[in-house]
Scaffold this active site. Structure first.
Site, mmCIF file in Angstrom:
data_model
loop_
_atom_site.group_PDB
_atom_site.id
_atom_site.type_symbol
_atom_site.label_atom_id
_atom_site.label_comp_id
_atom_site.label_asym_id
_atom_site.label_seq_id
_atom_site.Cartn_x
_atom_site.Cartn_y
_atom_site.Cartn_z
ATOM 1 N N GLY A 80 0.793 -1.170 0.833
ATOM 2 C CA GLY A 80 -0.202 0.243 0.075
ATOM 3 C C GLY A 80 0.832 0.951 -0.220
ATOM 4 N N GLY A 93 2.758 3.785 1.240
ATOM 5 C CA GLY A 93 3.657 4.090 2.759
ATOM 6 C C GLY A 93 3.737 5.106 3.259
ATOM 7 C CE LYS A 133 8.413 8.126 -3.487
ATOM 8 N NZ LYS A 133 8.689 7.338 -5.266
ATOM 9 C CG ASP A 188 10.163 8.585 8.008
ATOM 10 O OD1 ASP A 188 9.996 8.916 6.036
ATOM 11 O OD2 ASP A 188 11.701 8.979 7.873
ATOM 12 N N GLY A 189 6.660 7.879 6.695
ATOM 13 C CA GLY A 189 5.833 8.565 5.424
ATOM 14 C C GLY A 189 6.259 9.507 4.755
ATOM 15 N NE ARG A 231 0.861 1.976 -6.925
ATOM 16 C CZ ARG A 231 2.160 2.006 -6.381
ATOM 17 N NH1 ARG A 231 2.858 1.627 -6.873
ATOM 18 N NH2 ARG A 231 1.685 3.429 -6.535
ATOM 19 C CG ASP A 233 5.637 -3.407 -4.867
ATOM 20 O OD1 ASP A 233 5.987 -4.141 -5.026
ATOM 21 O OD2 ASP A 233 5.722 -2.432 -4.170
ATOM 22 C CG ASN A 234 8.296 -0.671 -7.560
ATOM 23 O OD1 ASN A 234 7.005 0.266 -6.951
ATOM 24 N ND2 ASN A 234 8.993 -0.592 -7.373
#
EC number: 2.7.7.-
Length: 487
Positions: free
Chosen positions: A90, A92, A113, A125-126, A183, A252-253
């Protein structure tokens, strides 16, 4: 052209509901500053380029403000990472702010992003750092300018907010644009969690909004899979033809639209090395340059597995067998154009492979500049210019004779040949050492270099007075820089 507050939203993915994404507000970074913006990307939203000069622009794209129609969501998906399945990934640190509709009726995802923690941050930490945000921005816009299918980047903002990676760095955000952020891993998530009803909803969403032409086919889902496969084959052919190494080809990419995104430790080849590994975390070379074709095929097989509740297995297998021939056809077409050839002959594949083998032997040939120089003069003269970059001179001379004979059979005028080759062979390429130089300047507070490099790379085929330094071969220290996955 529109002002920031005049954008029109139609958030189709958000309407799918909480099974597909989670509502999350962005966490702003302190005292945001605009690092660089793309007027070309802004035009996709019908956004006036002058809007980038407003203070509100940096605030919007640093998480301080939101449009009234925005619905920020973190998407859930899974994926195969370096061959192993991770059941829950997901967004992140990224948020889908919403979908903007332009005057042409096109929908563009706004994906921020570095927007802070989400339920999918997995102890992270996002945040994104300035270094990786600049790299993603430059690559997105440069690949698009080269004609390589890619997500787009609208801007980068930064701040004094500290984040820790291998060392303390500046927090930053990059605003990514794409028609969709779905994706391969989205389909894998609903397949492996046995949420087949949600899998069906996701597929119907993608079909209706991105592959409507497939809806008229007898088997729309199978037609969609073939479309994804064809687009992926075309994308990978562009990567290989232009010497682009992605570095992290996890499922996922992989975009369901066959566009390049999720830029990490990527690199363009300097000298030609088929085994080049651009990601220093890739110990086995799974995602090396030469492995990108079989890995794309492997990833498509992983997607096919996730679609088995909707498509017969045998039909998926038959479709997967189309990938390599489709890739090869796209790749040869691109390489013919790079070599200035306008017709197809049976020996073209051998001609290309012999050239690459000669490049590989000595690694003295700059991959990008070779093709540019080959078109600069008449074929015989150009071959003499590039000859000394090869180790096996006898082998190169033999190749050169075959290439000359090929050119003579086509009978092109040199002016036409030069124009045609220069239109597909860039003078300027995004080399890692150039990116590193502008990153270091930006980290010191000087954004002029990254803005200049972006402007040059947005016109990679055009000679630009005063910008010769960006067209030079890299210094020895600038080759094979190891790039970290950390971002």
């Amino acid at each position: 052209m529109k002002k920031l507050d005049q954008l029109t939203f139609d958030n189709r993915f958000a309407r799918l509901g909480d099974a597909f994404s989670t509502e999350v507000l962005p966490e702003p970074i302190e005292q945001p500053r605009l690092v660089v913006a793309s007027s070309d990307a802004m035009a996709l939203l019908d956004l006036d380029p002058a809007e980038a000069q407003r203070e509100e622009f940096a605030e919007l794209f640093a998480g301080h403000k939101l449009w009234g129609e925005a619905e920020p969501r973190a998407m859930v998906y899974s994926g195969h990472q370096f061959g192993g399945y991770t059941p829950r990934l997901g967004d992140g640190r990224g948020l889908l702010l919403g979908e903007v509709v332009n005057a042409a009726g096109e929908h563009w995802d706004l994906h921020l992003k570095g927007a802070g923690q989400t339920p999918y941050s997995r102890m992270g930490d996002g945040r994104a750092v300035l270094r990786s945000s600049i790299r993603e921005f430059l690559a997105s816009e440069h690949l698009h300018a080269l004609g390589i299918p890619s997500s787009r980047a609208l801007c980068v903002t930064t701040s004094d907010t500290p984040v820790w990676r291998e060392k303390q760095e500046r927090a930053a955000m990059v605003l990514r644009l794409a028609p969709s952020h779905v994706r391969f891993g989205h389909f894998e998530y609903f397949y492996y969690t046995r949420q087949h009803e949600q899998l069906k909803v996701l597929g119907e969403h993608v079909l209706a909004n991105h592959f409507p032409q497939c809806l008229t086919q007898d088997e729309p889902w199978l037609a969609m899979f073939r479309e994804v496969l064809e687009r992926t084959a075309a994308m990978i052919a562009h990567w290989q033809a232009y010497g682009f190494c992605h570095g992290v080809m996890n499922t996922d990419n992989m975009s369901i639209l066959g566009i390049t995104f999720d830029y990490g430790p990527y690199a363009f080849l300097d000298d030609f090395d088929a085994n080049h590994i651009c990601n220093h975390s890739d110990d086995t070379g799974r995602y090396s340059f030469s492995n990108q074709v079989p890995i794309a095929h492997w990833n498509l097989a992983a997607l096919a597995q996730a679609l088995t509740p909707m498509i017969e297995v045998e039909k998926l297998r038959e479709t997967l067998e189309l990938f390599l021939p489709l890739y090869q056809a796209h790749y040869l077409d691109l390489m013919r154009k790079r070599l200035g050839l306008t017709s197809a002959e049976d020996d073209d594949e051998a001609l290309v492979q012999r050239l690459l083998q000669l490049m590989q032997q000595g690694k003295a040939t700059d991959y990008s500049l070779f093709f540019r120089q080959l078109g600069e003069q008449a074929p015989a003269d150009a071959l003499q210019v590039v000859r000394n970059d090869f180790v096996d001179l006898a082998g190169f001379d033999a190749w050169g004779r075959d290439y000359l004979a090929r050119c003579e059979r086509e009978g092109q005028q040199q002016d036409e040949r030069r124009a045609r080759m220069h239109a597909v062979n860039p003078l300027y390429i995004l080399r890692n050492y150039l990116a590193q130089q502008v990153i270091e300047a930006a980290e010191a507070g000087d954004y002029g270099p990254v803005r200049e490099l972006h402007a040059v790379l947005s016109r990679p085929f055009d000679e630009q007075p005063g910008m010769q330094r960006y067209a030079q071969r890299p210094p020895e220290w600038g080759k094979h820089l190891e790039i970290s996955c950390s971002s």
